[in-house]
Design a protein around this motif. Structure first.
Motif, mmCIF file in Angstrom:
data_model
loop_
_atom_site.group_PDB
_atom_site.id
_atom_site.type_symbol
_atom_site.label_atom_id
_atom_site.label_comp_id
_atom_site.label_asym_id
_atom_site.label_seq_id
_atom_site.Cartn_x
_atom_site.Cartn_y
_atom_site.Cartn_z
ATOM 1 N N LEU A 112 -56.670 61.023 -54.938
ATOM 2 C CA LEU A 112 -55.347 59.992 -54.876
ATOM 3 C C LEU A 112 -55.150 59.300 -56.345
ATOM 4 O O LEU A 112 -54.058 59.232 -56.509
ATOM 5 C CB LEU A 112 -55.509 59.096 -53.957
ATOM 6 N N THR A 113 -56.290 59.129 -56.892
ATOM 7 C CA THR A 113 -56.021 58.358 -58.241
ATOM 8 C C THR A 113 -55.513 59.514 -59.521
ATOM 9 O O THR A 113 -54.788 58.985 -60.271
ATOM 10 C CB THR A 113 -57.807 58.227 -58.699
ATOM 11 N N TYR A 114 -56.073 60.816 -59.132
ATOM 12 C CA TYR A 114 -55.417 61.835 -59.913
ATOM 13 C C TYR A 114 -53.975 61.871 -59.904
ATOM 14 O O TYR A 114 -53.165 61.966 -60.950
ATOM 15 C CB TYR A 114 -56.023 63.040 -59.454
ATOM 16 N N MET A 153 -64.043 52.955 -51.536
ATOM 17 C CA MET A 153 -63.322 53.848 -51.198
ATOM 18 C C MET A 153 -62.194 53.590 -50.229
ATOM 19 O O MET A 153 -61.302 54.201 -50.119
ATOM 20 C CB MET A 153 -64.269 55.031 -50.996
ATOM 21 N N ASP A 154 -62.808 52.730 -49.248
ATOM 22 C CA ASP A 154 -61.902 52.582 -48.139
ATOM 23 C C ASP A 154 -60.662 51.636 -48.709
ATOM 24 O O ASP A 154 -59.440 51.826 -48.200
ATOM 25 C CB ASP A 154 -62.592 51.159 -47.428
ATOM 26 N N VAL A 155 -60.704 50.803 -49.679
ATOM 27 C CA VAL A 155 -59.509 50.086 -50.212
ATOM 28 C C VAL A 155 -58.630 51.359 -50.918
ATOM 29 O O VAL A 155 -57.384 51.246 -50.801
ATOM 30 C CB VAL A 155 -60.013 49.143 -51.374
ATOM 31 N N VAL A 156 -59.500 52.011 -51.810
ATOM 32 C CA VAL A 156 -58.586 53.150 -52.604
ATOM 33 C C VAL A 156 -57.704 54.126 -51.696
ATOM 34 O O VAL A 156 -56.673 54.346 -51.822
ATOM 35 C CB VAL A 156 -59.665 54.087 -53.503
ATOM 36 N N VAL A 157 -58.514 54.522 -50.506
ATOM 37 C CA VAL A 157 -57.653 55.496 -49.663
ATOM 38 C C VAL A 157 -56.686 54.892 -48.732
ATOM 39 O O VAL A 157 -55.759 55.617 -48.519
ATOM 40 C CB VAL A 157 -58.989 56.259 -48.880
#
Length: 908
Positions: A112-114, A153-157
Motif C-alpha cells: 500500500l505504501t508502494y 501495521m494496523d494503522v497503515v492497512v
C-alpha cells in the motif's frame, strides 16, 4: 488466451517483481513466533476466543460486569482483528491465524505504501519500492513492549486504501473515486472510541491536498513558463499565486464528494456515539498527558525511538531486551554504558538519507514539501521542547488523541518513506550501469533492514520478562472453562485485578490489559468493564469482591519491635495495599504482632514478603487471649507469598517472630538489606453465607485463577470459597479452579414477593440472613423507587414458564398464569430494555430496578402469554448499518449516472 496472459505479465513485470520482493520480506514475521506461543502484550489483545469477539462486535449489549452497552462493533474494522476472524472462521487455530494475519499485514503495509508513493511521485517506481521497504523496516515499529509493529501495521492497512483512492481521485479529477475513498474512510473507525486513526487519516488527506495544490499550481507548460520569464519578478510571483489558486479551486471542488460519502457511511458510528455520549465525554475528561512522556531526547526523536528515552531514568531500561543495542546509559549525566556503535550508526542513517533528498533530488517540490512536513512532525514528536505549549495545543478536542507526542511519529515515518524513496531514486539516476545501481539498492535494503534488526530476527516479539522466550503461552484450559459455563447465569472471576494483568503461564509471563471480554463468551463479572467502558454497577461489584474475601485485619491493631522510617510503619503490613510495606530496622530478632479485642474465627493466613530483602527464618504463633493455640516453628519462606490454612480456630493475637537470616550474600557487589520487609499480611475467616447473596444476583459459577503474577488488588485464594455446602468444586485446572453455586437465579426468573432495601450493604445483609427457599421467588426494590405503588397484592409465580435467549439483546418467554407476577431480567437496568406481552408493549411505569442492578416488569395480564424482552438500540443499530451501506451506494450510483448522462449529452 495464453498470449494475452503472457502480454499482460510482460507489461506488468516490474509490479510482479515488486510483489515478489514484498512477499519475501513479509516472511520476516515467521521469525517472530515460537510455536505454540502467540503474540499478546500491553494494549495489543487479539481475540483469544472467536465466539466472544464475534458476540461483542455483533450486538449492542455486552454481557460483562452485570451488563453494559457494547462498543466493540467497530473493532471488526481493525485489520488484525478482521483477518484473524476470517482465518478463524476458515478453521485455523489462534497460532496459525495470527501468524498468517501478520505476514499478510506486513505484505499489505509495504504494498500500500508502494502504491501511494508511486501516485504521489508521478509513477516513480524506484522511489515507491524503497518507500515500501522502509515502511516495514523503521525503528518506530519496535519502540516498546506492546508489540508496536502490529499496532503500526494496523494503522497503515486501515487508512492507506482511503488515501490511495483519494489521491487517484485528485489526479483523475474523479468524483466516483472521491466517493469510494469516503467509503474506505470507515476503516479508520476500528479503534473507536479512540479517534486517533480518523484524525490521522484526515491530517494525511490534508497533507496530500496541499501537496497536490502546490504541485499542480507550479506545473506549467513550457511555453507558459517562457512567457512568465518575460515578466518582471512581481508579475511572475503573481502568476504563480494565480496558478496555485486555480489549482486549489479545482481540487477543493472534488472534496465534497469525499465528505458526503464519509458522513453517510458513518451513520452507524454516529449512532453509537450518541447512545454512549455521557460515557465517552466522561472518559475524555479524565484523559490527561502524563509528564513522563515529556522526558524525551531530541537525538532519540530523530531516529523515532522517543518512547525509549522517557523510560530512561524513570523505569530503568526500556522494556525490550534489545534496547541496550540502540541506547547509551547515563547515571547523573555520566555515561555508564554505550550501546552497539554499529547499530546506533545504522539507526541514524534513515533520517540522514531522508533529508539528503533536499541536496540530490531533482524533484525539488516533493523533496522540499515532505522535508518541511517531516521537520514539523519531528518538532511535534519532540513536543517543541516546550511541554506547556504542547499541552495547550493538544487540549483541543480534535488533537486530544495526540496528547502523547510520540503519536506524531507516525507522520514522520510516512514522510521519511517518501523522502528516502526520492533520495535513492535520484541517486540511481546518476549511474547508467546496472552494477552500481544494484550495489546501491542492495546496500539500501541492508541498511534499512539492519537498522531495525529485531523485526528481521524476531527479537521484536521477545517476552520482555523472559528474554529467552518469544511470545506467550495462553493455555487451552481457559477455552475449556468458557465451554463449561452457562449462558443462563453470571460467572464471577477471581481475584479482582487491576486493568493491566500479568499471568505466569509456562515460564513466559503474559502481561496485558483486561483480556476477559476476549476470553469468555458467557456472562462474566471481573470488575474491569470493557475497553473504554465501566459498569454503572461498580459499587455493587466492589461489594461482591469485598464480601468474597473477609479479611480480619480490618478490625486488627498491629505493632512491631521496630520500623525503618515513617513510610514503613507496621500498619502498612495490613493495609491491603501491596505497594506499601512494613520494614524493620536492620538486625535480629524482630517481632510483628496483630491483635483483636474479640476472638476471631480463623480460616487462613497469607504473608507476602517484599523481594530484594534477605530471606529469614520465622515462627508463627497463634493465641486466644493467654492460651497458645498453635506454634509453627522455623518456617523458611521459599516463595514471596506463603499461605497457611486452619480449621475451627478462634484467635485474639498472631505473633510473627524473626530470628535468623538464612540466605547469605555471596556477591560482594550486591548489598541485600539485613532487615525484614513484609508487603501484606491477610487473615481470613470462613464465609459460609455468601452463596445466597451471589445467587440473588444470578452468580452461579466462580473462576478462581491461580497464575496471577501481579496486578491484583485483592488477591483472593480458594480457601475463601471451598468446602461450603452450597459452593462446590466442579473442575480444577493448573491455571484455575471452577466452582458452582447451587443456589442461583437464572437470568430470567419470576417472583411473588418484594422486599425493600436502603443501601447495597443493607441488601447484602438481608440476603445472607434469608433462607434460599424464600429468596427463590423474591425481588429487592430500593426504598426510593416510586414504582413500588404499582405492585399488586395478589402476586403469584407461574407454574410453567420457559424462556430462551435468542441473542444478548433479545429474550423470549412463554407461560400460562392466573395471577400477576414479577418477571426479572438479571441484566443491568436500562430504560432501553423493553418488554412486550403478546405483541403489546408493557408501560414503562411497570419497568422497575431490582436486586441492586437488574430489570423487572410487573406482569398484570393473565392467561397464555408470550413475552419478548429486547434491548431496542440493537434494532436502531441494524437500521443505521443498512443506511450506512445503502445511502453512500446510492450516492455513488447517482454520481455515475450523472456522469453518464453528461457524456451522452456531449455526444449529441
Amino acid at each position: 488466451m495464453l498470449g494475452k496472459i503472457k502480454k499482460l505479465l510482460q507489461s506488468k513485470k516490474i509490479e510482479i517483481l515488486v510483489i515478489i520482493i514484498f512477499l519475501l520480506l513479509s516472511l520476516r514475521v515467521v521469525t517472530w513466533f515460537e510455536h505454540p506461543n502467540i503474540l499478546i502484550s500491553g494494549d495489543y489483545r487479539p481475540q483469544l476466543n472467536q465466539e466472544a469477539f464475534t458476540n461483542r462486535i455483533t450486538y449492542t449489549w455486552d454481557q460483562t460486569d452485570l451488563g453494559m452497552t457494547s462498543i466493540y462493533t467497530p473493532r471488526i474494522l481493525v485489520p488484525s482483528y478482521l483477518l484473524m476472524t476470517i482465518f478463524n472462521i476458515l478453521g485455523t487455530n489462534t497460532y496459525t491465524s495470527q501468524i498468517t494475519t501478520l505476514t499478510l499485514m506486513m505484505f499489505l503495509t509495504s504494498t500500500l505504501t508502494y502504491i501511494l508513493t508511486k501516485k504521489l511521485l508521478n509513477q516513480n517506481t524506484t522511489a515507491a519500492l524503497i518507500a515500501g521497504i522502509y515502511i516495514t523496516s523503521n525503528i518506530y515499529m519496535i519502540v516498546d513492549r506492546e508489540i508496536s509493529a502490529i499496532a503500526f501495521m494496523d494503522v497503515v492497512v486501515a487508512i492507506l486504501p482511503c488515501l490511495i483512492v483519494f489521491t487517484e481521485g485528485l489526479i483523475r479529477k474523479s468524483n466516483k473515486l472521491m466517493a469510494i475513498s469516503g467509503l474506505l474512510f470507515v476503516f479508520s473507525y476500528g479503534p473507536f472510541p479512540n479517534y486517533r486513526n480518523p484524525m490521522t487519516c484526515l491530517l494525511l488527506i490534508g497533507l496530500i491536498v496541499i501537496f497536490k495544490i502546490i504541485e499542480n499550481g507550479l506545473r506549467t507548460k513550457q511555453e507558459k513558463s517562457a512567457k512568465i520569464m518575460l515578466f518582471p519578478k512581481s508579475k511572475c510571483v503573481f502568476e504563480g499565486i494565480k496558478n496555485i489558486g486555480k489549482s486549489a479551486s479545482d481540487i477543493l471542488r472534488q472534496i465534497p464528494f469525499f465528505v458526503i460519502t464519509a458522513v453517510l457511511s458513518s451513520i452507524w458510528i454516529i449512532m453509537i456515539l450518541l447512545v454512549n455520549w455521557d460515557v465517552f465525554t466522561q472518559t475524555q475528561i479524565g484523559i490527561g498527558t502524563p509528564d513522563l512522556v515529556f522526558n524525551t531526547r531530541i537525538e532519540d526523536v530523530l531516529r523515532l525511538i522517543p518512547k525509549w528515552s522517557f523510560y530512561q531514568g524513570h523505569l530503568g531500561n526500556p522494556y525490550v531486551p534489545y534496547a541496550g543495542e540502540y541506547i547509551a546509559k547515563f547515571d547523573n549525566g555520566n555515561l555508564t554504558a554505550l550501546g552497539n556503535p554499529l547499530i546506533i550508526f545504522l539507526s541514524y542513517l534513515p533520517p540522514i538519507i531522508a533529508f539528503a533528498s533536499l541536496l540530490i533530488s531533482k524533484s525539488r517540490k516533493a523533496a522540499g514539501y515532505f522535508s518541511l512536513a517531516a521537520i514539523t512532525f519531528l518538532a511535534l514528536t519532540a513536543h517543541f521542547g516546550l511541554p506547556p505549549i504542547y499541552k495547550l495545543i493538544t487540549s483541543n478536542l480534535l488533537l486530544l488523541p495526540f496528547r502523547e507526542p510520540l503519536h506524531w511519529g507516525f507522520f514522520v515515518v510516512i514522510c521519511f518513506s517518501i523522502l528516502i524513496g526520492i533520495t535513492i531514486s535520484s541517486l540511481l539516476l546518476k549511474f547508467r550501469r546496472i552494477i552500481p545501481k544494484a550495489i546501491i539498492l542492495s546496500l539500501t535494503v541492508i541498511v534499512l533492514l539492519t537498522s531495525a534488526y529485531p523485526l528481521t530476527n524476531g527479537d521484536v516479539s521477545t517476552n520482555y520478562l523472559y528474554p529467552d522466550k518469544k511470545g506467550v503461552n495462553f493455555p487451552e484450559s481457559y477455552s475449556e472453562m468458557n465451554n463449561a459455563l452457562s449462558q443462563k447465569y453470571w460467572t464471577l472471576i477471581l481475584p479482582q485485578t487491576g486493568t493491566y494483568i500479568t499471568y505466569d503461564f509456562g515460564g513466559a509471563r503474559l502481561g496485558l490489559g483486561n483480556p476477559y471480554p476476549l476470553i469468555f463468551s458467557k456472562p462474566i463479572i471481573s470488575g474491569l468493564g470493557t475497553e473504554y467502558m465501566q459498569s454503572n454497577n461498580k459499587e455493587l461489584i466492589e461489594k461482591i469482591y469485598e464480601t468474597m474475601g473477609i479479611n480480619l485485619v480490618e478490625k486488627a491493631v498491629v505493632t512491631a519491635s521496630s520500623f525503618k522510617n515513617a513510610s514503613t510503619k507496621p500498619d502498612y503490613a495490613i493495609d491491603q495495599n501491596n505497594t506499601t510495606t512494613w520494614t524493620s530496622k536492620t538486625g535480629l530478632p524482630q517481632v510483628l504482632q496483630i491483635n483483636w479485642s474479640e476472638p476471631q474465627n480463623l480460616n487462613a493466613i497469607k504473608v507476602i514478603f517484599e523481594d530484594e530483602y534477605q530471606k529469614v527464618n520465622y515462627t508463627l504463633t497463634l493465641w486466644n487471649n493467654s492460651d497458645k493455640i498453635i506454634e509453627l516453628e522455623k518456617i523458611n519462606y521459599e516463595s514471596l507469598e506463603n499461605i497457611y490454612k486452619f480449621e475451627n480456630i478462634y484467635i485474639t493475637r498472631i505473633e510473627v517472630n524473626f530470628d535468623e537470616f538464612i540466605e547469605k550474600n555471596t556477591n560482594e557487589n550486591l548489598t541485600i538489606p539485613k532487615a525484614i520487609s513484609i508487603q501484606e499480611i491477610g487473615v481470613y475467616t470462613p464465609n459460609n453465607e455468601i452463596a445466597d447473596t451471589l445467587g440473588m444476583l444470578g452468580i452461579k459459577n466462580i473462576i478462581n485463577q491461580k497464575n496471577i503474577a501481579s496486578g491484583d488488588d485483592i488477591n483472593l485464594i480458594d480457601f475463601n470459597i471451598i468446602d461450603t455446602p452450597e459452593i462446590t468444586l466442579l473442575k480444577d485446572w493448573e491455571e484455575a479452579t471452577l466452582y458452582e453455586n447451587k443456589n442461583a437465579h437464572q437470568k430470567i426468573y419470576t417472583a411473588n414477593t418484594t422486599k425493600t432495601y436502603t443501601t447495597i450493604n443493607d441488601l447484602f445483609n438481608q440476603t445472607k440472613n434469608t433462607p434460599w427457599t424464600t429468596l427463590q421467588h423474591t425481588t429487592y426494590i430500593h426504598t426510593n423507587t416510586t414504582k413500588n405503588t404499582n405492585i399488586p397484592n395478589n402476586l403469584q409465580t407461574p407454574q410453567n414458564l420457559t424462556w430462551q435467549q435468542n441473542n444478548p439483546t433479545k429474550y423470549t418467554i412463554t407461560t400460562t398464569t392466573n395471577n400477576p407476577f414479577i418477571l426479572a431480567l438479571l441484566e443491568s437496568y436500562d430504560t432501553n430494555w423493553k418488554a412486550t406481552i403478546n405483541g403489546n408493549t408493557i408501560p414503562e411505569e411497570n419497568h422497575i430496578q431490582i436486586n441492586g442492578y437488574a430489570n423487572a416488569w410487573i406482569i398484570q395480564q393473565t392467561g397464555q402469554l408470550t413475552i419478548t424482552i429486547e434491548y431496542t438500540p440493537q434494532n436502531t443499530f441494524t437500521l443505521t448499518i443498512i443506511a450506512s451501506i445503502t445511502l453512500p451506494t446510492l450516492l455513488l450510483i447517482t454520481t455515475l449516472n450523472i456522469k453518464q448522462i453528461k457524456k451522452q449529452q456531449n455526444k449529441h
